[in-house]
Design a protein around this motif. Structure first.
Motif, PDB file in Angstrom:
ATOM      1  N   UNK A 107      12.729 -22.216 -32.663  1.00 18.22           N
ATOM      2  CA  UNK A 107      14.026 -22.870 -32.422  1.00 18.22           C
ATOM      3  C   UNK A 107      14.874 -23.052 -33.669  1.00 18.22           C
ATOM      4  N   UNK A 108      14.394 -22.620 -34.818  1.00 20.57           N
ATOM      5  CA  UNK A 108      15.073 -22.976 -36.058  1.00 20.57           C
ATOM      6  C   UNK A 108      15.028 -21.874 -37.108  1.00 20.57           C
ATOM      7  N   UNK A 109      16.200 -21.574 -37.662  1.00 18.47           N
ATOM      8  CA  UNK A 109      16.293 -20.629 -38.778  1.00 18.47           C
ATOM      9  C   UNK A 109      17.038 -21.307 -39.921  1.00 18.47           C
ATOM     10  N   UNK A 110      16.673 -20.953 -41.139  1.00 17.94           N
ATOM     11  CA  UNK A 110      17.438 -21.440 -42.298  1.00 17.94           C
ATOM     12  C   UNK A 110      17.848 -20.223 -43.114  1.00 17.94           C
ATOM     13  N   UNK A 111      19.087 -20.239 -43.607  1.00 16.84           N
ATOM     14  CA  UNK A 111      19.609 -19.071 -44.310  1.00 16.84           C
ATOM     15  C   UNK A 111      20.228 -19.451 -45.643  1.00 16.84           C
ATOM     16  N   UNK A 112      19.868 -18.679 -46.664  1.00 21.23           N
ATOM     17  CA  UNK A 112      20.594 -18.719 -47.929  1.00 21.23           C
ATOM     18  C   UNK A 112      21.721 -17.711 -47.753  1.00 21.23           C
ATOM     19  N   UNK A 113      22.965 -18.145 -47.978  1.00 22.75           N
ATOM     20  CA  UNK A 113      24.108 -17.278 -47.698  1.00 22.75           C
ATOM     21  C   UNK A 113      24.744 -16.777 -48.993  1.00 22.75           C
ATOM     22  N   UNK A 165      22.616  -6.932 -56.008  1.00 18.71           N
ATOM     23  CA  UNK A 165      21.797  -7.796 -56.858  1.00 18.71           C
ATOM     24  C   UNK A 165      22.632  -8.793 -57.653  1.00 18.71           C
ATOM     25  N   UNK A 166      23.947  -8.608 -57.675  1.00 22.25           N
ATOM     26  CA  UNK A 166      24.792  -9.575 -58.391  1.00 22.25           C
ATOM     27  C   UNK A 166      25.428 -10.574 -57.437  1.00 22.25           C
ATOM     28  N   UNK A 167      24.929 -10.617 -56.203  1.00 23.81           N
ATOM     29  CA  UNK A 167      25.545 -11.477 -55.183  1.00 23.81           C
ATOM     30  C   UNK A 167      25.533 -12.942 -55.601  1.00 23.81           C
ATOM     31  N   UNK A 168      26.567 -13.666 -55.218  1.00 19.37           N
ATOM     32  CA  UNK A 168      26.663 -15.084 -55.502  1.00 19.37           C
ATOM     33  C   UNK A 168      26.129 -15.870 -54.316  1.00 19.37           C
ATOM     34  N   UNK A 169      25.299 -16.871 -54.605  1.00 17.89           N
ATOM     35  CA  UNK A 169      24.780 -17.760 -53.563  1.00 17.89           C
ATOM     36  C   UNK A 169      25.906 -18.709 -53.202  1.00 17.89           C
ATOM     37  N   UNK A 179      27.445 -24.764 -44.553  1.00 16.43           N
ATOM     38  CA  UNK A 179      28.183 -25.359 -45.674  1.00 16.43           C
ATOM     39  C   UNK A 179      28.375 -24.301 -46.753  1.00 16.43           C
ATOM     40  N   UNK A 180      29.621 -24.105 -47.136  1.00 12.94           N
ATOM     41  CA  UNK A 180      29.918 -23.157 -48.213  1.00 12.94           C
ATOM     42  C   UNK A 180      30.105 -23.958 -49.497  1.00 12.94           C
TER      43      UNK A 180
END
Lengths: 243, 202
Positions: free
Chosen positions: A75-81, A87-91, A151-152
């Motif tokens: 029932x639950x997922x958590x995501x780092x966006x 590889x240089x992506x910003x969290x 939340x961004x």
């Protein structure tokens, strides 16, 4: 001076964030750490999803998002966006996704911070790059009934070279004017991954529609209002002194 | 309305699990495994460093948590971390912290600086540790980190019993040397026992 952060609206997408490239020493430390440390929570992030989100306080601002997903239970997922998949992506934030059965148990004031996923999925906007659609089908049906809270914490889309200000509450694409994603953004994404959102939409027509979508979610649709986070100074709670 | 401080309302009932929900189905595990094999997960592969430290809620410094940072270094001046409440595979993602060099911090407008916290005390007092990394390896890096500043938003208040992420994000602050900022000895002791550390001073 090249490195001034200046005001909130810094210009240019280069050098986000500002700073010199890693030193050799730092790279070696990273490699060493990676070999010695156990990074279990990170290893649980095993799905990449590419989709779109809108700022609730300004729905003209839309972003392509890259979710790295951990499923904690049915029932639950958590995501780092992230704002990209390289590889240089910003969290840029965190999204939580819950099943409809969990969502229904939340108090209404909490539900208003969440958004529904039915349209995003059925319209083909939500994509798992490189995973065959066939493999995803059962999962997509579940996800179509889910709700998310996103939340961004870093507004790279407006050029912020560093994460500035309070977090923003994000909303999902919806099938009404304000909630539609700019076709240019979608096209860009489709070209990059060699997918067709239109084709996915057709293939997903057979996915069951959720029987109902809780009206507390996607609050803006009924109320033409949104939620913004404000940081306010507050009295600090008194501390119990140590014995 | 929703505030970082007040709880939004009664918890969903059930067996008390955090989060609530049934265990994954076999089908879901297969999708997971399949995805992992087929997809490129580059941003995640750059999360190479684990740090364990402590933080407090800025609006209620009585509430302190053990925080597990999984860190990506983007350049010499900037790190980003996904923050968890534990380092095991069922760890919950509870927030995000950004860490910047003093050089970048000084260039921020003062209104923005107020949202950030310093790291000197946390590092010098040995509260920040990199489990399983030899002292020597950590030393030079820690010297640099001691001069940095962090901005940490907590999006899931597991420590107060929230079984789901509720309310607005909370701004977190770092341990400091004065009374209100001191890390609770029992929390530190518990952590140190788990990792078999004796509090290092650098």
């Amino acid at each position: 001076m090249e490195e001034t952060i200046g005001g909130v609206f810094a210009s240019g997408r280069e050098k986000i964030p500002p700073g010199k490239p890693m030193s050799m020493e730092q790279k070696m430390l990273d490699k060493g750490a990676q070999m010695m440390q156990s990074l279990k929570p990170v290893k649980q992030m095993n799905q990449h999803v590419c989709t779109f989100a809108l700022y609730s306080q300004d729905m003209a601002r839309q972003i392509e998002t890259h979710h790295y997903v951990t499923r904690l239970n049915q029932d639950f997922l958590q995501c780092a966006v992230y704002d990209s998949d390289d590889s240089t992506a910003h969290l840029i934030g965190v999204e939580y996704i819950v099943s409809d059965s969990i969502f229904e148990k939340l108090p209404p004031e909490e539900q208003r911070l969440w958004h529904s996923h039915a349209y995003e999925i059925k319209s083909g906007l939500w994509v798992n790059p490189r995973v065959p659609e066939m493999a995803l089908k059962p999962e997509l049906e579940n996800l179509a009934k889910s709700y998310g809270k996103f939340w961004c914490t870093w507004q790279t889309d407006r050029g912020d070279r560093l994460p500035l200000g309070p977090p923003s509450l994000m909303m999902s694409p919806q099938a009404v004017n304000l909630g539609m994603v700019d076709p240019v953004l979608v096209l860009q994404r489709d070209e990059k991954y060699n997918v067709s959102t239109e084709a996915l939409k057709t293939s997903r027509m057979e996915l069951a529609e959720p029987e109902w979508i809780n009206p507390q979610a996607d609050y803006w649709r009924q109320h033409y209002k949104c939620f913004a986070v404000d940081v306010v100074p507050t009295e600090m709670k008194k501390i119990t002194p140590f014995p | 309305m929703a505030s970082s401080d007040k709880s939004a309302g009664p918890m969903p009932p059930g067996d008390g699990s955090v989060p609530p929900g049934k265990a994954m189905t076999v089908g879901q595990s297969i999708v997971d495994k399949g995805a992992q094999m087929m997809q490129s997960l580059k941003p995640i592969q750059r999360m190479k460093l684990h740090a364990c430290t402590f933080a407090s809620y800025s609006h209620d410094m009585n509430r302190q948590i053990e925080a597990h940072h999984f860190i990506t270094r983007l350049n010499q001046d900037f790190l980003q971390s996904a923050v968890y409440d534990s380092d095991d595979s069922s760890g919950r993602l509870i927030g995000v912290e950004y860490i910047i060099s003093d050089r970048l911090f000084e260039a921020l407008p003062s209104e923005e600086q107020k949202l950030w916290h310093s790291h000197a005390h946390e590092i010098q007092s040995g509260l920040w540790v990199n489990p399983r990394m030899p002292e020597m390896m950590q030393k030079s890096e820690l010297g640099e980190l001691a001069k940095t500043y962090g901005k940490f938003w907590c999006t899931w208040q597991v420590d107060r019993g929230d079984r789901l992420p509720l309310g607005a994000p909370a701004l977190m602050v770092s341990p400091q040397a004065e009374k209100m900022g001191k890390a609770k000895p029992e929390l530190v002791h518990k952590r140190d026992q788990k990792y078999k550390i004796s509090l290092l001073m650098i």
